[in-house]
Structure formats: C-alpha cells, structure tokens
Design a protein around this motif. Structure first.
Motif, short mmCIF file in Angstrom:
data_model
loop_
_atom_site.label_atom_id
_atom_site.label_comp_id
_atom_site.label_asym_id
_atom_site.label_seq_id
_atom_site.Cartn_x
_atom_site.Cartn_y
_atom_site.Cartn_z
N GLY A 115 0.76 -1.24 0.00
CA GLY A 115 0.00 0.00 0.00
C GLY A 115 0.79 1.29 0.00
O GLY A 115 0.21 2.37 0.00
N ASP A 116 2.13 1.21 0.01
CA ASP A 116 2.93 2.44 0.00
C ASP A 116 2.75 3.17 -1.31
O ASP A 116 2.82 2.58 -2.39
N GLU A 117 2.53 4.48 -1.24
CA GLU A 117 2.47 5.34 -2.42
C GLU A 117 3.86 5.41 -3.03
O GLU A 117 4.87 5.24 -2.35
N MET A 118 3.92 5.71 -4.33
CA MET A 118 5.21 5.75 -5.02
C MET A 118 5.37 7.01 -5.88
O MET A 118 5.70 6.94 -7.06
N PRO A 119 5.14 8.21 -5.30
CA PRO A 119 5.31 9.43 -6.11
C PRO A 119 6.73 9.52 -6.65
O PRO A 119 7.67 9.05 -6.03
N ASP A 120 6.84 10.10 -7.83
CA ASP A 120 8.12 10.29 -8.53
C ASP A 120 8.72 9.01 -9.09
O ASP A 120 9.81 9.04 -9.64
N SER A 121 8.03 7.88 -8.97
CA SER A 121 8.53 6.65 -9.58
C SER A 121 8.31 6.69 -11.08
O SER A 121 7.40 7.35 -11.57
N ARG A 122 9.12 5.95 -11.80
CA ARG A 122 9.11 5.98 -13.26
C ARG A 122 8.08 5.01 -13.83
O ARG A 122 7.92 3.90 -13.35
N GLY A 168 2.75 11.27 -10.15
CA GLY A 168 2.55 12.50 -9.42
C GLY A 168 2.47 12.26 -7.92
O GLY A 168 2.66 11.14 -7.43
N ALA A 169 2.14 13.31 -7.18
CA ALA A 169 2.04 13.22 -5.72
C ALA A 169 1.02 12.19 -5.27
O ALA A 169 1.14 11.62 -4.18
N ASP A 170 0.01 11.93 -6.11
CA ASP A 170 -1.02 10.93 -5.78
C ASP A 170 -0.68 9.55 -6.36
O ASP A 170 -1.52 8.66 -6.39
N SER A 171 0.55 9.38 -6.82
CA SER A 171 1.04 8.12 -7.39
C SER A 171 0.30 7.70 -8.66
O SER A 171 0.17 6.52 -8.95
N THR A 172 -0.20 8.68 -9.43
CA THR A 172 -0.84 8.38 -10.70
C THR A 172 -0.12 9.10 -11.83
O THR A 172 0.59 10.09 -11.61
N TRP A 173 -0.36 8.60 -13.03
CA TRP A 173 0.17 9.21 -14.25
C TRP A 173 -0.88 9.03 -15.33
O TRP A 173 -1.40 7.92 -15.52
#
Length: 122
Positions: free
Chosen positions: A50-57, A74-79
């Motif tokens: 469940g950890d968010e992953m902002p800035d991940s590729r 993005g900050a919400d872990s979406t793209w």
C-alpha cells in the motif's frame, strides 16, 4: 560448547536472512491502469503493502520494444497519458528487479459503480 555456539550462530544467521527476505518481498510493485475515456489512460503505481510511489518511473513501451512515452508518478502516485495508436504495454519500474507490466488488453473502463478514488477527476 563451541559446537552449540556454532549451531546458535548459524540459526541466528538463517533467521536474519529469512526475515530480510520477507521484508524485501513486502515491497513488490503493483500497477493498475484504466481508460479515462477512449483516448486517455490513467495508471497508479504503489507497492503491494500500500505504499504510495510518487516520482517513480512509468513508461509506455511499444510491442516492438521502443519507448513511446516516459513519465513519473505525481504526488497521488498516478500518471495520465494519451493512449497510443499502436499496440503497447505499461512498465512500472521502481528499481532493479522491481518492475511490473500492464498489458494493453488489461486496460479497460472501470467496472460500473467500482471506479477507484484515484480515477476520479482530479
């Protein structure tokens, strides 16, 4: 006594390795992608705990292997990206050995009444 100490040391080492492996497995990448509309896709990346992953590729890769799009969550872990015209898949990469793909066939409209919060208009 030395034989007993040696067995205890081996047991502690094995326990430490087992616990270390269990911790590493707890952070496997998970990615979900849905169609926002006929021409847009939104993906979310996180870990299986469940950890968010902002800035991940995240990348959109053509079936022939060429990179079509690259982005960061993005900050919400979406793209969100424009759906390519050619066959593709999405690669979520959080580090060496920690990748997951979403095949184009898996990217559909969310089921009625079950739209994830991260899919709602931002």
């Amino acid at each position: 006594m030395q034989g007993t100490e040696h067995r205890i040391l081996r047991w502690l080492l094995a326990l430490g390795l087992a616990l270390g492996c269990a911790g590493a497995a707890a952070h496997e990448p998970v990615a979900r992608c849905f169609l926002l509309d006929e021409g847009s896709v939104r993906c979310r990346g996180a870990t299986n705990d469940g950890d968010e992953m902002p800035d991940s590729r995240m990348e959109v890769i053509a079936v022939d292997g060429g990179t079509l799009l690259e982005g960061k969550l993005g900050a919400d872990s979406t793209w969100t990206f424009k759906k390519p015209e050619q066959p593709f898949y999405v690669l979520f990469d959080i580090g060496p050995g920690l990748q997951v793909t979403v095949e184009q066939e898996e990217i559909t409209v969310p089921p009625p009444g079950r739209m994830p919060r991260w899919m709602r208009t931002q």
